[in-house]
Write a protein that holds these residues in place. Structure first.
Motif, PDB file in Angstrom:
ATOM      1  N   ARG A 220       0.684  -1.144   0.274  1.00 60.92           N
ATOM      2  CA  ARG A 220       0.063   0.198   0.008  1.00 60.92           C
ATOM      3  C   ARG A 220       0.804   1.167   0.201  1.00 60.92           C
ATOM      4  NH1 ARG A 220      -3.973  -0.769   4.116  1.00 60.92           N
ATOM      5  NH2 ARG A 220      -5.272  -1.940   2.407  1.00 60.92           N
ATOM      6  N   VAL A 221       0.376   2.171  -0.831  1.00 64.62           N
ATOM      7  CA  VAL A 221       1.474   3.524  -0.989  1.00 64.62           C
ATOM      8  C   VAL A 221       0.346   4.550  -0.925  1.00 64.62           C
ATOM      9  CG1 VAL A 221       3.159   2.530  -2.416  1.00 64.62           C
ATOM     10  CG2 VAL A 221       1.273   3.406  -3.624  1.00 64.62           C
ATOM     11  N   TYR A 222       0.862   5.585  -0.441  1.00 64.64           N
ATOM     12  CA  TYR A 222      -0.087   6.973  -0.216  1.00 64.64           C
ATOM     13  C   TYR A 222       0.368   8.018  -1.271  1.00 64.64           C
ATOM     14  CZ  TYR A 222      -1.575   4.276   3.908  1.00 64.64           C
ATOM     15  OH  TYR A 222      -2.152   3.379   4.838  1.00 64.64           O
ATOM     16  N   VAL A 223      -0.557   8.463  -2.132  1.00 66.53           N
ATOM     17  CA  VAL A 223      -0.332   9.256  -3.007  1.00 66.53           C
ATOM     18  C   VAL A 223      -0.831  10.676  -3.033  1.00 66.53           C
ATOM     19  CG1 VAL A 223       0.352   7.579  -4.699  1.00 66.53           C
ATOM     20  CG2 VAL A 223      -1.998   8.276  -4.470  1.00 66.53           C
ATOM     21  N   SER A 224      -0.351  11.843  -3.362  1.00 66.59           N
ATOM     22  CA  SER A 224      -1.162  13.000  -3.641  1.00 66.59           C
ATOM     23  C   SER A 224      -1.117  13.644  -5.028  1.00 66.59           C
ATOM     24  CB  SER A 224      -0.280  13.958  -2.448  1.00 66.59           C
ATOM     25  OG  SER A 224      -1.093  15.279  -2.506  1.00 66.59           O
ATOM     26  N   LEU A 225      -2.010  13.635  -5.615  1.00 74.59           N
ATOM     27  CA  LEU A 225      -1.873  14.073  -7.197  1.00 74.59           C
ATOM     28  C   LEU A 225      -2.521  15.337  -7.501  1.00 74.59           C
ATOM     29  CD1 LEU A 225      -1.015  13.264  -9.922  1.00 74.59           C
ATOM     30  CD2 LEU A 225      -3.458  12.178 -10.354  1.00 74.59           C
ATOM     31  N   PRO A 226      -1.883  16.471  -7.202  1.00 78.97           N
ATOM     32  CA  PRO A 226      -2.456  17.949  -7.567  1.00 78.97           C
ATOM     33  C   PRO A 226      -3.265  18.229  -8.856  1.00 78.97           C
ATOM     34  CG  PRO A 226      -0.248  18.233  -6.530  1.00 78.97           C
ATOM     35  CD  PRO A 226      -0.423  16.675  -6.924  1.00 78.97           C
ATOM     36  N   TRP A 227      -4.147  18.943  -8.891  1.00 74.01           N
ATOM     37  CA  TRP A 227      -4.687  19.182 -10.017  1.00 74.01           C
ATOM     38  C   TRP A 227      -3.635  19.684 -11.226  1.00 74.01           C
ATOM     39  CZ3 TRP A 227      -9.549  17.723 -11.018  1.00 74.01           C
ATOM     40  CH2 TRP A 227     -10.215  18.383 -11.989  1.00 74.01           C
ATOM     41  N   GLU A 228      -2.884  20.241 -11.030  1.00 75.59           N
ATOM     42  CA  GLU A 228      -1.820  20.747 -11.996  1.00 75.59           C
ATOM     43  C   GLU A 228      -1.145  19.535 -12.547  1.00 75.59           C
ATOM     44  OE1 GLU A 228      -1.895  21.984  -8.817  1.00 75.59           O
ATOM     45  OE2 GLU A 228      -3.035  23.556  -9.236  1.00 75.59           O
ATOM     46  N   GLN A 229      -0.676  18.620 -11.684  1.00 78.97           N
ATOM     47  CA  GLN A 229      -0.037  17.500 -12.476  1.00 78.97           C
ATOM     48  C   GLN A 229      -0.906  16.595 -13.339  1.00 78.97           C
ATOM     49  OE1 GLN A 229       2.076  15.247  -9.787  1.00 78.97           O
ATOM     50  NE2 GLN A 229       2.934  16.687  -8.578  1.00 78.97           N
ATOM     51  N   ILE A 230      -2.217  16.768 -13.226  1.00 76.12           N
ATOM     52  CA  ILE A 230      -3.268  15.888 -14.097  1.00 76.12           C
ATOM     53  C   ILE A 230      -3.068  16.703 -15.346  1.00 76.12           C
ATOM     54  CG2 ILE A 230      -5.498  15.159 -14.587  1.00 76.12           C
ATOM     55  CD1 ILE A 230      -5.931  15.489 -11.471  1.00 76.12           C
ATOM     56  N   LYS A 231      -3.125  17.926 -15.481  1.00 72.73           N
ATOM     57  CA  LYS A 231      -3.233  18.686 -16.485  1.00 72.73           C
ATOM     58  C   LYS A 231      -1.953  18.461 -17.786  1.00 72.73           C
ATOM     59  CE  LYS A 231      -3.643  22.871 -14.738  1.00 72.73           C
ATOM     60  NZ  LYS A 231      -3.541  24.242 -14.622  1.00 72.73           N
ATOM     61  N   VAL A 232      -0.826  18.155 -17.146  1.00 71.53           N
ATOM     62  CA  VAL A 232       0.291  17.789 -18.060  1.00 71.53           C
ATOM     63  C   VAL A 232       0.254  16.513 -18.589  1.00 71.53           C
ATOM     64  CG1 VAL A 232       1.686  19.630 -16.888  1.00 71.53           C
ATOM     65  CG2 VAL A 232       1.824  17.286 -16.319  1.00 71.53           C
ATOM     66  N   ASN A 233      -0.661  15.648 -18.327  1.00 69.59           N
ATOM     67  CA  ASN A 233      -0.934  14.219 -18.818  1.00 69.59           C
ATOM     68  C   ASN A 233      -2.164  14.170 -19.724  1.00 69.59           C
ATOM     69  OD1 ASN A 233       1.286  12.385 -17.366  1.00 69.59           O
ATOM     70  ND2 ASN A 233       0.648  14.078 -15.767  1.00 69.59           N
ATOM     71  N   GLN A 234      -2.017  13.049 -20.591  1.00 72.30           N
ATOM     72  CA  GLN A 234      -2.947  12.677 -21.474  1.00 72.30           C
ATOM     73  C   GLN A 234      -4.215  12.395 -20.739  1.00 72.30           C
ATOM     74  OE1 GLN A 234      -2.992  13.116 -24.688  1.00 72.30           O
ATOM     75  NE2 GLN A 234      -0.835  13.942 -24.513  1.00 72.30           N
TER      76      GLN A 234
END
Length: 625
Positions: free
Chosen positions: A132-146
Motif C-alpha cells: 500500500r502506498v499513499y499518493v497526493s496528485l495535485p490538479w496541476e499534475q493532471i493537466k500535463v498528462n493525457q
C-alpha cells in the motif's frame, strides 16, 4: 402427496440447555432427526461415525416426546443410561415438544494459539505481493498528462519505485468519484505486484493484513499476519464443523456424493466456520478483517474440494484422485470470506490422491529452512500424509491413519484443548495424567492416548497383540484396579473425569493399532521405493496436530516410530501452516517454489498395493521396531 403430509405434521418446540442454562429455543417438524435439527441450529455435536449410531459421541440428555430407543441404542447405552434420559441424537426422532440438555464439553469452542513472530530466515526474502502506498496528485499534475489515469499511474510508480500496469476502468471510476474538481486526488493505493487493485481516500495509515488457513479434517487453524512487517498478529484453532458428518474424509465423501443438499450444507458450514474464526481472531488482535488483502489456504484434497464447492466424486472410490489438483486463485468474497472486496484467496496445489496442499506447505517449509538431508516427513492427522526426501527426489503417499491421533473415534477422545488429558506419566507406581488447563479432565487427546497405551504395554496391562489383560494377570495392583469389564469387554480407567471416567477401551486400542499400523507400513513402502533403509534416514520430521504434543519415546514404544530414529526426531508442529506463512510473505517467487515442489513430488498410491496390505497386517503389533 409429500407436501400434504408435510403440512399435516405438527411443529415441535425444542428447548436447548447447556449445563442447565437455557441457550436457545428452536422449532422443527414432527419426525425430524434430532442430530439434524441440532446441526441446523449450529449446535456442533461430534458424530464421527456420520450419524450411524456407532461412535456414541452424540449422546445427549432428552426429556419429552421422542421415538423409542431401537435395539442398537439399547445395546450401546444400556438400560441404566436410557432410564436417566440419555439418548443418541442420531437415533432420536422428534415427535413433540422436548428439552435437550448438553454439557459445555459437547459444544465446540475455539482455542487461541500464543502469538509468535515468524523466524527471521535469510533464505526467505520478505516480499509479499501486496503493498500500500499513499499518493497526493495535485490538479496541476493532471493537466500535463493525457488522462487522469496516466497521471495517477506515474505518481504511483514514483511512490512504489516500480512500473505500474494500466489501471482498470472500474478502479478509475472510483478515483473520479473521490477526486475534487480543481484539487486533484489524495489517498491510499493498494498494489498487488504491478497492478492497482483498489484506491481509497485514506489519509490515516492502516495495516495490510494477510491470512493463512490450514483446513484439516479435524482441526482448523487460522493465522493473521501484518504484510508490512511480517509479524504474526495472532492465531486460533477450532474443530472442523464437518466432524458432525463423520470423523474421516471417506465418511464425509460418502454423505456428500449421496445427497446434493447435504453436500451444499457441508460446504456452507466449513466456509462459515473459517469466516467466523478469522473474524473473531481479527477482533481479538484489534484489526479489521476488511483490511485483509491476501488469504492463503492449505488442506488435504477432500477439504480443498469442500471449501471450493467441488463435489469430491473421484476421491471416494477408484481411482481415488482429486477432481483438480492445480493451484488456484479466486476472489475471497466469492467463497464467503468477510475480507476486503479485492482480496484474493490462493490455494496451494495438491500432489495427488489424498496428499494435498498441506503436505506441499510442509515440504516447502522443510526444504526452505532446513539443510538438505534424507528425511521422512510425517504429518500425523486424521488423514495421515507421509513423504520421503532423498537425493533431490520426493515420494509422497497418504494412508487412512484415522482420527485416533487427534482424539477422534476414541470413546473418551477429544482434541487437544482445555480439559483434555494431553500426557500420561508413570510415577510412584501409578498413572499420572496431565490435563490442559488443569482440573478434572473431560477426555483424552491423541498425545495422551499414545502415552497411556505405551505405559500400559510396557507394564503388561496391554499385550503386544492389543488385548487388555485380566486384572489377575497384571503385576501392578494400581493398574489391576483400573481394569474394568463390561459384558466381556475390558477397558482401563485413566482418570476420574468431570462428566464420566476417562477410559481407554479395547476398541480404542484397536483404533490406535490400525492408525499406527497404517503409518508404519506406508513409511516402509516409501523407503522401498527409494531403495534405502532406516539406516539411511538422517532425520524424522514429525508434524501435524500430534507433532506439537506427542512424546517421541511413547511413539517408539508402541511401534509408531522406529527406535533407530530416537535421536533424529524433529517436531515442527503445524509445519504446513508455517510453510504457508512463509509463502504468503515471500510473494510470487516463494509461491513458484512451492508449486515446483508439488510438481516434483511423486505420488505413491497404496490402495491396491498388496505389499502395503501385508506390511499393514505385520505392523499392528504394539512393540518397538
Amino acid at each position: 402427496m409429500e407436501e400434504k403430509e408435510k403440512k399435516n405434521k405438527k411443529l415441535c418446540r425444542i428447548e436447548i440447555k447447556v449445563n442447565g442454562e437455557p441457550i436457545k429455543v428452536c422449532w422443527c417438524q414432527e419426525g425430524e432427526n434430532l442430530l439434524e435439527v441440532l446441526r441446523a441450529e449450529n449446535i456442533k455435536i461430534d458424530a464421527p461415525c456420520g450419524g450411524l449410531g456407532l461412535c456414541l459421541k452424540c449422546k445427549v440428555m432428552v426429556s419429552g416426546e421422542v421415538s423409542s430407543p431401537d435395539s442398537l441404542e439399547r445395546d450401546a447405552l444400556g438400560e441404566g443410561s436410557l432410564s436417566e434420559g440419555y439418548r443418541l441424537a442420531c437415533r432420536v426422532m422428534v415427535l413433540g415438544d422436548l428439552q435437550v440438555i448438553l454439557s459445555s464439553a459437547e459444544i465446540e469452542g475455539d482455542k487461541k494459539i500464543t502469538s509468535i513472530d515468524l523466524p527471521k530466515l535469510e533464505k526467505i526474502k520478505f516480499s509479499p505481493d501486496i503493498k500500500r502506498v499513499y499518493v497526493s496528485l495535485p490538479w496541476e499534475q493532471i493537466k500535463v498528462n493525457q488522462s487522469l489515469e496516466e497521471a495517477l499511474r506515474r505518481k504511483i510508480a514514483l511512490e512504489a519505485g516500480k512500473q505500474i500496469n494500466p489501471i482498470s476502468e472500474k478502479v478509475m471510476a472510483r478515483v473520479a468519484a473521490l477526486s475534487e474538481v480543481g484539487r486533484g486526488f489524495e489517498g491510499a493505493v493498494t498494489l498487488r505486484c504491478n497492478d492497482v487493485v483498489s484506491i481509497d481516500v485514506q489519509k490515516k495509515k492502516k495495516p495490510i493484513i494477510g491470512a493463512v488457513c490450514d483446513i484439516g479434517t479435524t482441526t482448523l487453524a487460522c493465522y493473521l499476519l501484518d504484510l508490512e512487517t511480517g509479524h504474526q498478529l495472532g492465531a486460533a484453532v477450532a474443530k472442523n464443523p464437518q466432524s458432525a458428518f463423520g470423523a474421516d474424509v471417506i465418511s464425509r465423501i460418502a454423505q456428500a456424493t449421496g445427497c446434493h443438499e447435504k453436500f451444499k450444507e457441508m460446504v456452507k458450514v466449513l466456509r462459515s466456520r473459517v469466516a467466523s474464526l478469522l473474524q473473531r481472531l481479527a477482533e481479538d488482535v484489534g484489526v479489521s478483517l476488511k483490511d485483509c488483502e491476501e488469504v492463503l489456504m492449505v488442506g488435504n484434497p477432500c477439504m480443498h474440494h469442500f471449501f471450493k464447492g467441488i463435489l469430491p466424486i473421484t476421491l471416494g472410490r477408484v481411482p481415488f484422485c482429486p477432481v483438480t489438483r492445480e493451484g488456484s486463485c479466486d476472489l475471497a468474497v466469492d467463497l464467503d470470506l468477510p475480507v476486503s472486496p479485492s482480496a484474493r484467496l490462493l490455494f496451494l496445489p495438491l500432489i495427488g490422491g489424498f496428499v494435498g496442499a498441506d503436505m506441499v506447505g510442509l515440504l516447502y517449509f522443510v526444504e526452505s529452512v532446513m539443510p538438505k538431508k534424507t528425511r521422512i516427513v510425517v504429518d500425523l492427522g486424521t488423514n495421515g500424509e507421509i513423504a520421503l526426501i532423498h537425493e533431490g527426489k520426493i515420494w509422497a503417499c497418504s494412508t487412512a491413519a484415522g482420527p485416533a491421533f487427534e482424539g477422534g473415534n476414541i470413546s473418551c477422545g477429544m482434541v487437544a484443548s482445555s480439559g483434555a488429558i494431553s500426557a500420561v506419566a508413570w510415577e510412584d507406581g501409578d498413572l499420572v495424567p496431565s490435563v490442559i488447563g488443569g482440573g478434572v479432565p473431560l477426555g483424552i487427546s491423541g498425545s495422551g492416548l499414545v502415552d497411556a497405551v505405551a505405559i500400559l504395554v510396557e507394564k503388561g496391562v496391554i499385550l503386544p497383540s492389543g488385548r487388555i489383560q485380566s486384572p489377575g494377570k497384571i503385576n501392578y495392583p494400581s493398574l489391576a484396579s483400573r481394569v474394568m469389564e463390561k459384558g466381556r469387554v475390558r477397558s482401563v480407567v485413566i482418570a476420574k473425569g468431570q462428566l464420566h471416567d476417562v477410559v481407554i477401551s479395547q476398541k480404542d486400542i484397536r483404533q490406535v493399532q490400525l492408525s499406527k499400523g497404517a503409518v508404519k507400513a506406508a513409511m516402509k513402502i516409501l523407503l522401498d521405493r527409494a531403495k534405502i533403509t532406516w539406516e539411511d534416514v538422517d532425520e524424522f520430521i514429525l508434524a501435524g496436530a500430534l507433532g506439537n504434543y506427542i512424546n517421541p519415546l511413547s511413539a517408539i514404544k508402541i511401534g509408531l516410530i522406529p527406535s533407530i530414529m530416537k535421536d533424529k526426531i524433529v517436531s515442527v508442529g503445524n509445519g504446513a501452516g508455517e510453510g504457508a506463512k512463509l509463502i504468503l510473505l515471500g510473494g510470487k517467487k516463494e509461491w513458484a517454489k512451492a508449486c515446483a515442489i508439488a510438481e516434483k513430488a511423486e505420488h505413491v498410491p497404496l490402495e491396491d498395493d498388496l505389499t502395503f496390505q501385508k506390511l499393514f497386517m505385520d505392523s499392528l503389533f504394539l512393540k518397538e521396531f
